[in-house]
Design a protein around this motif. Structure first.
Motif, PDB file in Angstrom:
ATOM      1  N   MET A  60      -1.683   0.496   6.992  1.00  0.00           N
ATOM      2  CA  MET A  60      -1.468   0.857   5.595  1.00  0.00           C
ATOM      3  C   MET A  60      -1.350  -0.416   4.773  1.00  0.00           C
ATOM      4  SD  MET A  60       1.454   3.749   6.318  1.00  0.00           S
ATOM      5  CE  MET A  60       1.288   4.627   4.779  1.00  0.00           C
ATOM      6  N   ILE A  61      -1.743  -0.333   3.508  1.00  0.00           N
ATOM      7  CA  ILE A  61      -1.646  -1.473   2.595  1.00  0.00           C
ATOM      8  C   ILE A  61      -1.212  -0.955   1.234  1.00  0.00           C
ATOM      9  CG2 ILE A  61      -4.061  -1.396   1.878  1.00  0.00           C
ATOM     10  CD1 ILE A  61      -3.961  -4.518   1.941  1.00  0.00           C
ATOM     11  N   THR A  62      -0.417  -1.724   0.541  1.00  0.00           N
ATOM     12  CA  THR A  62       0.095  -1.314  -0.772  1.00  0.00           C
ATOM     13  C   THR A  62      -0.879  -1.742  -1.876  1.00  0.00           C
ATOM     14  OG1 THR A  62       1.369  -3.351  -1.047  1.00  0.00           O
ATOM     15  CG2 THR A  62       2.463  -1.515   0.046  1.00  0.00           C
ATOM     16  N   GLN A  63      -0.681  -1.185  -3.048  1.00  0.00           N
ATOM     17  CA  GLN A  63      -1.540  -1.506  -4.192  1.00  0.00           C
ATOM     18  C   GLN A  63      -1.329  -2.940  -4.662  1.00  0.00           C
ATOM     19  OE1 GLN A  63      -3.883   0.552  -5.330  1.00  0.00           O
ATOM     20  NE2 GLN A  63      -4.559  -1.014  -6.814  1.00  0.00           N
ATOM     21  N   CYS A  64      -0.110  -3.447  -4.537  1.00  0.00           N
ATOM     22  CA  CYS A  64       0.157  -4.830  -4.961  1.00  0.00           C
ATOM     23  C   CYS A  64      -0.567  -5.830  -4.063  1.00  0.00           C
ATOM     24  CB  CYS A  64       1.657  -5.098  -4.933  1.00  0.00           C
ATOM     25  SG  CYS A  64       2.610  -4.079  -6.095  1.00  0.00           S
ATOM     26  N   CYS A  65      -0.617  -5.564  -2.742  1.00  0.00           N
ATOM     27  CA  CYS A  65      -1.353  -6.447  -1.828  1.00  0.00           C
ATOM     28  C   CYS A  65      -2.867  -6.397  -2.098  1.00  0.00           C
ATOM     29  CB  CYS A  65      -1.070  -6.063  -0.387  1.00  0.00           C
ATOM     30  SG  CYS A  65       0.635  -6.359   0.133  1.00  0.00           S
ATOM     31  N   GLU A  68      -3.607  -8.647  -4.991  1.00  0.00           N
ATOM     32  CA  GLU A  68      -3.678 -10.060  -4.611  1.00  0.00           C
ATOM     33  C   GLU A  68      -5.065 -10.404  -4.060  1.00  0.00           C
ATOM     34  OE1 GLU A  68      -0.551 -10.910  -1.867  1.00  0.00           O
ATOM     35  OE2 GLU A  68       0.926 -11.268  -3.447  1.00  0.00           O
ATOM     36  N   LEU A  69      -5.654  -9.511  -3.280  1.00  0.00           N
ATOM     37  CA  LEU A  69      -6.988  -9.767  -2.726  1.00  0.00           C
ATOM     38  C   LEU A  69      -8.050  -9.764  -3.829  1.00  0.00           C
ATOM     39  CD1 LEU A  69      -6.864  -7.611   0.544  1.00  0.00           C
ATOM     40  CD2 LEU A  69      -6.814 -10.103   0.381  1.00  0.00           C
ATOM     41  N   TYR A  70      -7.893  -8.868  -4.811  1.00  0.00           N
ATOM     42  CA  TYR A  70      -8.859  -8.819  -5.916  1.00  0.00           C
ATOM     43  C   TYR A  70      -8.803 -10.100  -6.743  1.00  0.00           C
ATOM     44  CZ  TYR A  70      -9.707  -3.829  -5.097  1.00  0.00           C
ATOM     45  OH  TYR A  70     -10.084  -2.631  -4.551  1.00  0.00           O
ATOM     46  N   LEU A  71      -7.620 -10.695  -6.883  1.00  0.00           N
ATOM     47  CA  LEU A  71      -7.474 -11.899  -7.697  1.00  0.00           C
ATOM     48  C   LEU A  71      -8.163 -13.111  -7.067  1.00  0.00           C
ATOM     49  CD1 LEU A  71      -3.745 -11.649  -8.873  1.00  0.00           C
ATOM     50  CD2 LEU A  71      -5.813 -11.188 -10.209  1.00  0.00           C
ATOM     51  N   GLN A  72      -8.435 -13.106  -5.769  1.00  0.00           N
ATOM     52  CA  GLN A  72      -9.062 -14.245  -5.098  1.00  0.00           C
ATOM     53  C   GLN A  72     -10.589 -14.276  -5.266  1.00  0.00           C
ATOM     54  OE1 GLN A  72      -7.749 -14.356  -1.048  1.00  0.00           O
ATOM     55  NE2 GLN A  72      -5.558 -14.494  -1.625  1.00  0.00           N
ATOM     56  N   ARG A  94       4.454  -0.104 -11.482  1.00  0.00           N
ATOM     57  CA  ARG A  94       3.484   0.036 -12.580  1.00  0.00           C
ATOM     58  C   ARG A  94       2.694  -1.254 -12.780  1.00  0.00           C
ATOM     59  NH1 ARG A  94       6.820   3.470 -17.207  1.00  0.00           N
ATOM     60  NH2 ARG A  94       7.185   5.338 -15.916  1.00  0.00           N
ATOM     61  N   GLU A  95       3.378  -2.381 -12.700  1.00  0.00           N
ATOM     62  CA  GLU A  95       2.715  -3.674 -12.797  1.00  0.00           C
ATOM     63  C   GLU A  95       2.769  -4.343 -11.422  1.00  0.00           C
ATOM     64  OE1 GLU A  95       4.476  -5.961 -15.851  1.00  0.00           O
ATOM     65  OE2 GLU A  95       3.905  -4.566 -17.466  1.00  0.00           O
ATOM     66  N   ALA A  96       1.691  -4.994 -11.061  1.00  0.00           N
ATOM     67  CA  ALA A  96       1.603  -5.617  -9.740  1.00  0.00           C
ATOM     68  C   ALA A  96       2.612  -6.746  -9.622  1.00  0.00           C
ATOM     69  CB  ALA A  96       0.194  -6.138  -9.509  1.00  0.00           C
ATOM     70  N   ILE A  97       3.265  -6.795  -8.462  1.00  0.00           N
ATOM     71  CA  ILE A  97       4.229  -7.852  -8.155  1.00  0.00           C
ATOM     72  C   ILE A  97       3.753  -8.574  -6.900  1.00  0.00           C
ATOM     73  CG2 ILE A  97       6.138  -6.592  -9.224  1.00  0.00           C
ATOM     74  CD1 ILE A  97       7.037  -5.710  -6.467  1.00  0.00           C
ATOM     75  N   CYS A 102       6.853  -6.661  -2.805  1.00  0.00           N
ATOM     76  CA  CYS A 102       6.411  -5.266  -2.702  1.00  0.00           C
ATOM     77  C   CYS A 102       6.729  -4.697  -1.323  1.00  0.00           C
ATOM     78  CB  CYS A 102       4.921  -5.181  -2.988  1.00  0.00           C
ATOM     79  SG  CYS A 102       4.259  -3.509  -2.865  1.00  0.00           S
ATOM     80  N   LEU A 103       6.419  -5.442  -0.272  1.00  0.00           N
ATOM     81  CA  LEU A 103       6.692  -4.943   1.080  1.00  0.00           C
ATOM     82  C   LEU A 103       8.198  -4.832   1.339  1.00  0.00           C
ATOM     83  CD1 LEU A 103       4.007  -6.864   3.195  1.00  0.00           C
ATOM     84  CD2 LEU A 103       3.956  -4.498   2.417  1.00  0.00           C
ATOM     85  N   SER A 104       8.975  -5.765   0.814  1.00  0.00           N
ATOM     86  CA  SER A 104      10.435  -5.691   0.974  1.00  0.00           C
ATOM     87  C   SER A 104      11.003  -4.449   0.307  1.00  0.00           C
ATOM     88  CB  SER A 104      11.100  -6.945   0.388  1.00  0.00           C
ATOM     89  OG  SER A 104      10.677  -8.101   1.076  1.00  0.00           O
TER      90      SER A 104
END
Length: 276
Positions: A60-65, A68-72, A94-97, A102-104
């Motif tokens: 599983m992967i979160t939306q915030c992670c 981060e991949l899209y920003l690279q 609501r806003e990416a962190i 996020c995982l914590s």
């Protein structure tokens, strides 16, 4: 994987399953850095996860992670494609962190949903070591490693073992409650009542039994009507009654005798005299 390491990992997952309720398929939270290293080392993450945890897995992967991949940019497009094959875990941000935060937040203070975290972030791994029952996976020199349980996990395991030995609330309700046993009061004991001498009654006449009183009264009654020395016996009602009974008995005897003589005479007259 070597046999010794596989045996160690099997024992670790058995501990998590028995003490904290982990079940297959194991839910694995993967961060963005783990996806990048897997692409660079050409590792099959799903296969490696199954080998390490020795069971079925569900990455599983979160939306915030993912953010981060899209920003690279397009340079990390293979890592984005790999992450898209994983199940998306809603983090409700609501806003990416940052991915570590996020995982914590998804794991929380107790890891209620029983996640296995796969991350390369050293700061995140240090933070997860404080939380009990959180298996952590990282890659070291192209080898996937399952970290040993932390101190918080071992303490929680001991606590769970102690609580399992105690009866639950429904079991306590069915157990009959024993009444408290009253302790005997220690002190000087009294004398044996059989060995104690009975007290003498100072007034025996007053403590006479009713049967004795009635016997005394009955014994006193005939003395009133008995003859006293030097005096004639007075005639009373009982004497008259006795005389009447005697007279009646004599009359009855005389009447019976007369009837018998009459019957004999009648029989004698009825018998005819024989001729001479």
């Amino acid at each position: 994987m070597r046999q010794k390491r596989a045996k160690t990992y099997r024992k670790l997952m058995h501990l998590y399953s028995l003490s904290f309720g982990f079940r297959q398929p194991y839910q694995i939270l993967v961060d963005s850095e783990m996806c990048q290293i897997a692409v660079d080392a050409k590792l099959d993450l799903i296969k490696q996860f199954s080998t390490v945890l020795q069971g079925n897995v569900k990455p599983m992967i979160t939306q915030c992670c993912m953010h981060e991949l899209y920003l690279q940019g397009k340079v990390r497009q293979p890592a984005v494609d790999l992450a898209k094959t994983f199940e998306r875990r809603k983090c409700n941000h609501r806003e990416a962190i940052p991915g570590d935060e996020c995982l914590s937040s998804v794991v929380g203070d107790t890891n209620k949903h029983r996640y296995v975290v796969a991350t390369q972030s050293q700061s995140l791994r240090n933070g997860l070591r404080i939380i009990p029952a959180v298996p952590v996976i990282h890659i070291n020199r192209a080898v996937m490693v399952l970290e040993p349980p932390n101190e918080a996990t071992l303490k929680a395991k001991e606590l769970v073992g102690v609580q399992s030995l105690r009866p639950s609330a429904p079991e306590l309700a069915t157990v009959p409650q024993d009444k408290p046993v009253l302790k005997k009061r220690k002190g000087p004991k009294g004398p044996n009542p059989l060995s104690v001498k009975k007290k003498k009654n100072p007034n025996p006449a007053a403590s006479a039994r009713p049967s004795q009183k009635s016997k005394a009264e009955s014994s006193d009654a005939p003395l009133s009507t008995a003859e006293l020395p030097g005096q004639k016996r007075k005639r009373d009602f009982q004497d008259d009654k006795r005389e009447e009974q005697c007279v009646e008995m004599t009359d009855a005897a005389q009447s019976i005798a007369s009837t018998r003589t009459r019957k004999r005479r009648r029989k004698a007259a009825a018998i005819p005299s024989l001729p001479s």
